[in-house]
Scaffold this motif. Structure first.
Motif, PDB file in Angstrom:
ATOM      1  N   GLY A  87       0.343  -1.450  -0.315  1.00 55.42           N
ATOM      2  CA  GLY A  87      -0.077   0.056   0.254  1.00 55.42           C
ATOM      3  C   GLY A  87       1.345   1.444   0.183  1.00 55.42           C
ATOM      4  O   GLY A  87       2.071   1.757   0.098  1.00 55.42           O
ATOM      5  N   SER A  88       0.351   2.564  -0.175  1.00 48.78           N
ATOM      6  CA  SER A  88       0.569   3.767  -0.332  1.00 48.78           C
ATOM      7  C   SER A  88       0.173   4.843   0.377  1.00 48.78           C
ATOM      8  O   SER A  88      -0.996   5.231   0.333  1.00 48.78           O
ATOM      9  N   ILE A  89       0.899   5.752   1.429  1.00 50.77           N
ATOM     10  CA  ILE A  89       0.415   6.494   2.450  1.00 50.77           C
ATOM     11  C   ILE A  89       1.428   7.720   1.833  1.00 50.77           C
ATOM     12  O   ILE A  89       2.799   7.681   1.944  1.00 50.77           O
ATOM     13  N   ILE A  90       0.141   8.645   1.557  1.00 43.68           N
ATOM     14  CA  ILE A  90       0.807  10.130   1.353  1.00 43.68           C
ATOM     15  C   ILE A  90       0.521  11.177   2.263  1.00 43.68           C
ATOM     16  O   ILE A  90      -0.912  11.314   1.797  1.00 43.68           O
ATOM     17  N   ALA A  91       1.014  12.029   2.682  1.00 40.75           N
ATOM     18  CA  ALA A  91       0.593  13.378   3.303  1.00 40.75           C
ATOM     19  C   ALA A  91       1.432  14.466   2.333  1.00 40.75           C
ATOM     20  O   ALA A  91       2.301  14.370   1.917  1.00 40.75           O
ATOM     21  N   LEU A  92       0.510  15.591   3.036  1.00 36.88           N
ATOM     22  CA  LEU A  92       1.115  16.628   1.742  1.00 36.88           C
ATOM     23  C   LEU A  92       1.788  18.330   3.022  1.00 36.88           C
ATOM     24  O   LEU A  92       1.070  17.612   3.778  1.00 36.88           O
ATOM     25  N   SER A  93       2.884  18.364   2.131  1.00 35.23           N
ATOM     26  CA  SER A  93       3.793  19.356   2.614  1.00 35.23           C
ATOM     27  C   SER A  93       4.521  20.237   2.299  1.00 35.23           C
ATOM     28  O   SER A  93       3.645  20.937   1.467  1.00 35.23           O
ATOM     29  N   TYR A  94       4.956  21.556   2.914  1.00 34.77           N
ATOM     30  CA  TYR A  94       5.676  22.550   2.585  1.00 34.77           C
ATOM     31  C   TYR A  94       6.807  22.646   2.385  1.00 34.77           C
ATOM     32  O   TYR A  94       7.124  22.432   3.839  1.00 34.77           O
ATOM     33  N   VAL A  95       7.847  23.195   1.859  1.00 37.19           N
ATOM     34  CA  VAL A  95       9.050  23.858   1.953  1.00 37.19           C
ATOM     35  C   VAL A  95      10.082  23.984   2.746  1.00 37.19           C
ATOM     36  O   VAL A  95      10.694  24.003   3.619  1.00 37.19           O
ATOM     37  N   ALA A  96       8.378  24.871   3.787  1.00 34.24           N
ATOM     38  CA  ALA A  96       9.010  25.515   5.275  1.00 34.24           C
ATOM     39  C   ALA A  96       8.994  24.456   5.801  1.00 34.24           C
ATOM     40  O   ALA A  96       9.915  25.558   6.783  1.00 34.24           O
ATOM     41  N   ALA A  97       9.303  23.527   6.056  1.00 33.65           N
ATOM     42  CA  ALA A  97       9.813  22.163   7.035  1.00 33.65           C
ATOM     43  C   ALA A  97      11.451  22.529   7.270  1.00 33.65           C
ATOM     44  O   ALA A  97      11.921  21.874   7.349  1.00 33.65           O
TER      45      ALA A  97
END
Length: 285
Positions: free
Chosen positions: A143-153
């Protein structure tokens, strides 16, 4: 164009609100590529948004749930496996909110109760989601799990505030859980660091239009749209990326690798009048 990349797969999409949402676009593309899905968001978001309209369009069901609540998450995964007729092949976590940002608290004057809410909603919910699914054995092998992030990390952005801390934690959770789940069940976990995108939440952030303009001028390929992000998510849900895990994948037109572009450099003739307080000090937070 449909390639049947997700034919026969089952998914759960967290966070769609309306047709400006990346999660909304991902849901549409997943079904277009042959998947069956369930949709979930908070009860308030379900009442105030247009999720039921999307569910009707995609011939699926909405499971109202608070992603920070373990009992609600248990319901999401147990119901989803029943509705979809088997284990889950992919999950999208598209959830983020900062009360400090909403209340205009600067980073050097955070309310810590609100910071805890930011971290719980925007990052720890990701851990809870994965942990609940794992304990239920709700996710299919590979299976595949994705979370949306941002370069501010990774980099500091004016006004992004404690959301940057939340994104840093989100990406760490993907790595830590990615190792365990990968070894035990071949489940892969990644984050996508998306270009600034004019979602409903994003449209309420001060200076969002300026940030999007700057990012677009910095990026060789320009900003990635919500539709393009959905396409990228589909590839990561598919069997074409079975060995990609524990990664933070930049989907930003090249922004994250740039120092300065000609188009961006040409912008720097403006003043800071809009960011000076009554005492004449520049507000950096």
């Amino acid at each position: 164009m449909c390639h049947n990349l997700l034919k026969g797969k089952r998914g759960v999409i967290f966070g769609a609100l309306n047709d400006m949402s990346i999660a909304w676009k991902v849901a549409e593309r997943a079904v277009e590529e042959g998947a069956t899905i369930t949709l979930t968001n908070t009860p308030v978001a379900v009442r105030m948004g247009e999720l039921n309209t999307l569910a009707e369009k995609l011939n699926t069901e909405v499971i109202p749930a608070d992603a920070t609540n373990i009992t609600d998450l248990e319901e999401v995964f147990s119901k989803s496996t029943q509705i979809l007729g088997g284990k889950i092949d992919f999950i999208l976590h598209s959830i983020g909110m900062s009360p400090n940002v909403r209340k205009k608290r600067t980073y050097d004057d955070l309310d810590y109760d609100m910071l805890n809410k930011t971290l719980d909603i925007s990052a720890i919910s990701f851990h809870k989601m994965i942990q609940v699914a794992k304990k239920q054995d709700a996710i299919a092998e590979y299976g595949s799990i994705i979370a949306l992030s941002y370069v501010a990390a990774q980099r500091t952005f004016f006004g992004y505030n404690d959301m940057a801390d939340a994104k840093g934690l989100l990406e760490s959770i993907a790595r830590s859980f990615g190792y365990i789940y990968g070894r035990e069940k071949n489940v892969r976990i990644n984050t996508i660091s998306q270009s600034p995108t004019m979602t409903t939440a994003g449209s309420g952030v001060k200076g969002m239009e300026n940030l999007m303009d700057f990012s677009d001028k910095m990026s060789p390929l320009g900003n990635a749209s919500a539709d393009e992000c959905a396409d990228y998510c589909i590839t990561l849900f598919s069997d074409l990326t079975r060995k990609v895990t524990m990664q933070n994948l930049f989907h930003d037109g090249g922004f994250s690798s740039m120092g300065m572009s000609l188009r961006a450099m040409n912008q720097y003739s403006k003043g800071l009048e809009d960011y000076i307080d009554e005492q004449g000090r520049i507000i950096y937070g």
